[in-house]
Design a protein around this motif. Structure first.
Motif, PDB file in Angstrom:
ATOM      1  N   HIS A 680       7.640   5.536   4.120  1.00 51.60           N
ATOM      2  CA  HIS A 680       6.624   4.937   3.246  1.00 51.60           C
ATOM      3  C   HIS A 680       5.944   6.010   2.393  1.00 51.60           C
ATOM      4  CE1 HIS A 680       5.897   1.495   6.405  1.00 51.60           C
ATOM      5  NE2 HIS A 680       7.012   1.320   5.723  1.00 51.60           N
ATOM      6  N   GLY A 681       5.506   7.053   3.055  1.00 52.03           N
ATOM      7  CA  GLY A 681       4.764   8.093   2.340  1.00 52.03           C
ATOM      8  C   GLY A 681       5.632   8.801   1.319  1.00 52.03           C
ATOM      9  N   VAL A 684       6.253   6.594  -1.745  1.00 53.71           N
ATOM     10  CA  VAL A 684       5.118   6.510  -2.668  1.00 53.71           C
ATOM     11  C   VAL A 684       4.954   7.812  -3.460  1.00 53.71           C
ATOM     12  CG1 VAL A 684       2.604   6.253  -2.822  1.00 53.71           C
ATOM     13  CG2 VAL A 684       3.949   4.656  -1.469  1.00 53.71           C
ATOM     14  N   GLN A 685       5.272   8.938  -2.839  1.00 61.04           N
ATOM     15  CA  GLN A 685       5.255  10.169  -3.643  1.00 61.04           C
ATOM     16  C   GLN A 685       6.349  10.131  -4.703  1.00 61.04           C
ATOM     17  OE1 GLN A 685       5.081  13.578  -0.987  1.00 61.04           O
ATOM     18  NE2 GLN A 685       2.910  13.271  -0.679  1.00 61.04           N
ATOM     19  N   PRO A 715      -0.997   8.080  -6.778  1.00 58.17           N
ATOM     20  CA  PRO A 715      -0.852   6.655  -6.467  1.00 58.17           C
ATOM     21  C   PRO A 715      -2.009   6.152  -5.598  1.00 58.17           C
ATOM     22  CG  PRO A 715       1.219   7.796  -6.122  1.00 58.17           C
ATOM     23  CD  PRO A 715       0.180   8.853  -6.374  1.00 58.17           C
ATOM     24  N   ARG A 716      -2.526   4.995  -5.972  1.00 60.74           N
ATOM     25  CA  ARG A 716      -3.556   4.324  -5.184  1.00 60.74           C
ATOM     26  C   ARG A 716      -2.946   3.088  -4.546  1.00 60.74           C
ATOM     27  NH1 ARG A 716      -8.872   6.215  -6.671  1.00 60.74           N
ATOM     28  NH2 ARG A 716      -8.578   7.940  -8.096  1.00 60.74           N
ATOM     29  N   VAL A 720       1.168   0.265  -5.688  1.00 56.51           N
ATOM     30  CA  VAL A 720       2.465   0.139  -5.012  1.00 56.51           C
ATOM     31  C   VAL A 720       2.481  -1.123  -4.150  1.00 56.51           C
ATOM     32  CG1 VAL A 720       3.003   2.597  -4.978  1.00 56.51           C
ATOM     33  CG2 VAL A 720       1.614   1.627  -3.141  1.00 56.51           C
TER      34      VAL A 720
ATOM     35  N   ARG B 136      -2.450  10.541   0.793  1.00 53.04           N
ATOM     36  CA  ARG B 136      -1.210  11.117   0.270  1.00 53.04           C
ATOM     37  C   ARG B 136      -0.079  10.996   1.282  1.00 53.04           C
ATOM     38  NH1 ARG B 136       1.181  11.861  -4.664  1.00 53.04           N
ATOM     39  NH2 ARG B 136       1.447  14.055  -5.245  1.00 53.04           N
ATOM     40  N   CYS B 137      -0.386  10.621   2.526  1.00 51.47           N
ATOM     41  CA  CYS B 137       0.635  10.627   3.578  1.00 51.47           C
ATOM     42  C   CYS B 137       1.313   9.283   3.798  1.00 51.47           C
ATOM     43  CB  CYS B 137       0.024  11.031   4.919  1.00 51.47           C
ATOM     44  SG  CYS B 137      -0.557  12.716   5.040  1.00 51.47           S
ATOM     45  N   THR B 138       0.534   8.219   3.908  1.00 52.31           N
ATOM     46  CA  THR B 138       1.069   6.979   4.482  1.00 52.31           C
ATOM     47  C   THR B 138       1.742   6.056   3.483  1.00 52.31           C
ATOM     48  OG1 THR B 138      -0.963   5.744   4.085  1.00 52.31           O
ATOM     49  CG2 THR B 138      -0.802   6.936   6.178  1.00 52.31           C
ATOM     50  N   GLY B 139       1.522   6.281   2.183  1.00 52.09           N
ATOM     51  CA  GLY B 139       2.016   5.312   1.215  1.00 52.09           C
ATOM     52  C   GLY B 139       1.257   4.003   1.288  1.00 52.09           C
ATOM     53  N   TYR B 140       0.171   3.987   2.041  1.00 49.77           N
ATOM     54  CA  TYR B 140      -0.789   2.874   2.157  1.00 49.77           C
ATOM     55  C   TYR B 140      -0.291   1.681   2.955  1.00 49.77           C
ATOM     56  CZ  TYR B 140      -3.138   5.462  -1.580  1.00 49.77           C
ATOM     57  OH  TYR B 140      -3.726   6.452  -2.324  1.00 49.77           O
TER      58      TYR B 140
END
Lengths: 788, 156
Positions: A680-681, A684-685, A715-716, A720, B136-140
């Motif tokens: 996931h992380g 998103v990066q 990204p917020r 996403v 910045r880690c979990t992608g939410y």
């Protein structure tokens, strides 16, 4: 592994570290407050390129609360910061390594280049005093784009690097590639900019340096992914201190993504100064300093070509890349666009001939180094954008062109030096297509078209190489460090186990994953295992965490140490059970005489080792504490397919991600929950790079234009969607865990998948090429341009 | 200039003298040694410093300590009672809604405020409401999941 309920391998065990993070008990570097500490502030260049004629620190030194002010001239006997990888160019010459001073002297080379350090009683006093430093700058022209930097007449950044060139390096058989292109039925060409990114771990870099007169020793708390490497570089190369006199502690670290691998000037200057002021010194970067002076990522300009036969089989690939190094060589800068980039250009395909030439250029910007994926996202982007474009041009379906070229026989030797041990690319593609509901895409696209929206589907079949190794081969390629990892398993007398690992967790959850590995192997409860990392004072020399290596390399070192523990335990148990060592089996936490019910529990053996009353002292040392160093025989090769579906509003140019599906092969998985979180992380990066993020310097002034979260679009949550992620498994063949690594995959696959989807959506409107990030302005402008 | 403060932090009365320019976050971290409240950006954008002031989520880097005079403040340290996690903390753990842990205190406190205002928040609402908290880690994804689960637990 045993089969008891204590075997948690493969289970989503909730994380051991979470309680302290959720209750505010984590200890990050900025939470460390030694008594009587001072605060440092670094004065940084406001100019991208300037000669410093004079620095007057007299007023600053006299300001309230100031303890000391140092400039580069004060750092006598201090060397520059070293680069950890020597690249040898096509001309046979070593790369240019201009000095990288701890505090710039005489000249500053980027906005944010530090040249003075103020130490004061409070942060505000240090900052206020820094404003009193009088600097006479002679600003000179700057160049921030790597292609411009290499042109004749460009401003010269270093005397020792004529034409701003660090090196030109190449990999592959150029003649074979040129011959293949000459007979190709089709050639696809792309000019690609891989946008510069700023890593932005949410915890800013920080350091607390202390000096003790008692032992003439130093203690440094620092936001580091690899404290031993930090100590080695700082002591042996820069400060000339014995390693024994410096303890580096990387406590809880709030995200790294590569940016905390490197030895930075700030903590180096602080260690040096801590003895001079004889008080602890603390510094925590403000976010604007993070934007200015953390090592950035990517920043490639590439011309790439793919030669195909009439059936869409890849014949050859030719790639020319210009890579920015920034103003100075950061710790691993030189190997990112070479060793970790060109070697990945085969992707998942049987392309028989590949040639890649890379020129690295100095620019008046922050240094560039590894950022999540480090070379491999750039390679995947080149390969998968080429494949997408070729399929579109030749009228071949996106999945079909990939299938026609997949590697299916392993081990597979690529033409760019790597030997893939295993993989299953069809399985990941099939599964990704299934969960992405590719079959239903045409209907969704038609429905979107009725609403005036453009839908697109994009694929990325990526590969990465993790667990960089082995050390001896890396050494021949220029590595100046080892690439092994260390694990020490200390069994305590009462049977609890303390594990010291050279790997470092800054979010990855090692305390849980490694505990699962250890507890399952020893047949003991997870609660009885303690994982210790991040402290050179407690752990044998390890290499830290980067390149998705922790489980495959660090985990294997622990396994090797566990093997030694079990082997010694068998000797002890044989003595206690009065049986032959060869007859002792270890399973589910018990040493048993084979074929009998006679056994000793692991804890009983541990106690015997430390209270050796009934013990073979004539043959065996007491104690149960084993260390193993593991140097992998090969990289691991995680791979997978990511599929992205986007919907674009042509009136606004806004790209909405309506679906993102990933099927990854990370080999065997210890904790699926943690692995999914990593994906996931990473995704998103990757989406951040493709849709939102771009570091922009003004081309004329060299000023950083994206120096805050209002300008640099991290990204917020509402940028996403939620993703569908799943895995397939082909175990790695050369480590006992069968693990490959999962930390970077998302950031590698996502940009290409997303941009291929954007291109798919825009192709109907006549747009043929767009660089990242696909911002509304860019997309809308491209749509307008295509109309005319 | 020094000013005197009187407020309640995590159910304990606090009286202090601080420099008037002291930010609430610095007061919490430095004067009270409650280091669970983090500073990620110092420009009011990342949300790592979020605390509850009289029950409302406030970025503690955006107000002065003196502005919180007389208020009731809850920091991340004040959520768990007798070693038992608050339902939102428990949901973050259960859903793997944290990795490095640095944004986590602010996320959890923002989430509690969010649920107070939107007890039945759907995914879109949760994502929109998290605008002020960067991770910045979990992608939410697992943060969103955790907040939905935590909300259900808070509803009882």
């Amino acid at each position: 592994m045993g089969n008891s309920e204590l075997n948690t391998v493969g289970q989503s065990v909730r994380r051991k570290e979470d309680y302290r993070f959720l209750t505010g008990c984590g200890q990050y570097t900025d939470d460390v407050n030694p008594p009587h500490h001072t605060h440092a502030y670094f004065l940084r260049s406001p100019h991208a390129h300037a000669n410093i004629r004079r620095i007057d620190t007299a007023k600053a030194k006299a300001a309230p609360g100031v303890v000391a002010v140092y400039t580069g001239a004060d750092l006598t006997g201090v060397n520059g910061l070293p680069c950890g990888w020597l690249i040898t160019g096509t001309d046979g010459q070593p790369m240019k390594e201009p000095p990288h001073p701890v505090l710039a002297q005489g000249k500053v080379r980027y906005v944010g280049d530090g040249f003075a350090m103020v130490i004061a009683e409070t942060p505000a006093q240090a900052k206020d005093a820094a404003e009193l430093i009088d600097v006479d700058y002679d600003a000179v022209p700057a160049v921030v784009n790597p292609v411009e930097a290499l042109k004749a007449g460009a401003p010269q950044i270093h005397d020792g690097a004529p034409g701003n060139k660090c090196y030109t390096w190449a990999l592959g058989d150029k003649a074979a590639v040129d011959a293949a292109f000459a007979k190709a039925a089709h050639v696809t060409q792309l000019d690609i900019v891989n946008n510069r990114l700023i890593p932005n771990a949410i915890e800013p870099r920080a350091a607390v340096a202390s000096y003790s007169r008692a032992d003439d020793g130093y203690t440094l708390y620092v936001t580091s992914q690899n404290p031993h490497v930090e100590r080695l570089l700082m002591t042996a190369f820069v400060l000339g201190l014995p390693e024994t006199k410096v303890r580096v502690i990387a406590p809880d670290v709030g995200g790294g993504f590569g940016s905390k691998i490197y030895l930075y000037p700030e903590e180096t200057a602080m260690v040096w100064a801590s003895k001079r002021v004889n008080r602890p010194i603390k510094w925590t970067a403000e976010r604007s300093e993070s934007f200015l002076a953390d090592a950035h990522g990517r920043d490639h300009v590439t011309h790439a070509e793919l030669a195909l036969d009439p059936d869409g089989k890849f014949l050859a690939m030719r790639v020319h890349t210009t890579a920015a190094m920034g103003a100075y060589l950061s710790t691993f800068a030189s190997c990112i666009p070479t060793i970790l980039y060109a070697t990945l250009l085969a992707g998942q395909y049987t392309t028989p001939a590949i040639y890649c030439e890379v020129t690295a250029a100095f620019t008046n910007t922050a240094p560039v180094d590894a950022y999540r994926g480090a070379g491999r996202p750039e390679a995947t982007y080149v390969v998968e954008r080429l494949v997408h474009a070729a399929a579109s041009e030749m009228g071949i379906a996106q999945d079909e062109i990939r299938r026609r070229n997949f590697i299916r026989e392993f081990p597979y030797q690529t033409p760019v030096a790597l030997l893939y041990d295993t993989g299953g690319y069809d399985a990941c593609l099939d599964e990704a297509m299934r969960i992405a509901d590719v079959q239903g895409f045409a209907a969704r696209k038609a429905e979107a078209a009725k609403r005036g929206k453009l839908r697109g589907l994009g694929y990325a079949a990526y590969i990465e190489a993790c667990g960089l190794a082995p050390s001896n081969i890396a050494g021949t390629l220029g590595a100046r460090a080892g690439l092994y990892e260390v694990g020490q398993v200390r069994v305590n007398p009462t049977g609890g186990v303390t594990v010291f690992t050279g790997s470092h967790s800054h979010g990855q959850g090692h305390e849980t994953t490694f505990s699962q590995v250890v507890a399952s192997r020893l047949g003991i409860p997870i609660e009885n295992v303690e994982i210790v990392h991040g402290d050179t004072g407690r752990i044998p020399f390890g290499m830290g965490t980067y390149g998705s290596r922790s489980l495959a390399v660090g985990g294997t070192a622990i396994i090797k140490a566990l093997d030694k523990v079990v082997a010694k335990g068998k000797k002890i148990a044989a003595h206690l059970l009065e049986a032959a060592e060869a007859d002792i089996e270890f399973k589910d936490g018990k040493f048993t005489v084979a074929g009998t019910d006679r056994s000793k529990a692991f804890g009983e053996v541990a106690l015997a080792a430390y209270v050796p009353h009934n013990y073979p002292l004539d043959k065996l040392e007491p104690g149960l504490d084993e260390t193993a160093f593991y140097d992998p025989t090969n990289f691991t090769f995680p791979a997978g397919t990511h599929i992205c579906e986007v919907e674009i509003d042509p009136d606004t140019g806004k790209v909405a991600i309506v679906n993102f599906s990933a099927c990854d092969d990370f080999g065997n998985i210890i904790n699926p929950m943690i692995v999914e979180g990593q994906v996931h992380g990473g995704v998103v990066q990757g989406i951040g790079q493709a849709l939102l993020e771009q570091c922009v310097y003004d081309q004329e002034s060299g000023q950083l234009l994206t120096g805050s979260y209002m300008d640099y679009a991290l990204p917020r949550a509402d940028d996403v969607p939620s993703f569908k992620v799943t895995t397939k498994v082909t175990p790695c063949t050369h480590n006992p865990l069968g693990a490959k690594g999962c930390g970077e995959a998302g950031a590698i696959g996502a940009p290409a998948a997303l941009m291929n989807a954007v291109h798919d959506a825009l192709s109907a409107a006549g747009v043929t090429y767009l660089d990242m990030p696909a911002t509304p302005h860019r997309v809308w402008s491209a749509l307008q341009a295509a109309k005319h | 200039m020094s000013v005197s403060l009187s407020l309640t932090v995590n159910d304990e009365a606090v009286n202090a003298q601080v420099d008037a320019r002291t930010l609430l976050v610095d007061f919490i971290r430095n004067n009270l040694a409650l280091t669970g409240t983090h500073v990620g950006c110092d420009t009011g954008q990342c949300g790592a410093c979020t605390v509850l002031v009289d029950g409302n989520a406030v970025k503690a880097c955006t107000i002065l300590a003196v502005q919180a005079n007389g208020s009731k403040i809850t920091t991340i340290e004040g959520l768990a009672k007798n070693g038992e996690l608050h339902p939102m903390q428990a949901a973050f753990k259960d859903c793997h809604g944290l990795q490095c842990g640095f944004c986590t205190p602010g996320m959890v406190l923002s989430a509690i405020d969010l649920v107070q205002r939107h007890p039945d928040a759907d995914e879109a609402t949760i994502r929109a409401e998290l605008e002020g908290n960067l991770c910045r880690c979990t992608g939410y994804q697992n943060i969103v999941k955790a907040i939905a689960q935590g909300a259900a637990a808070m509803r009882g």
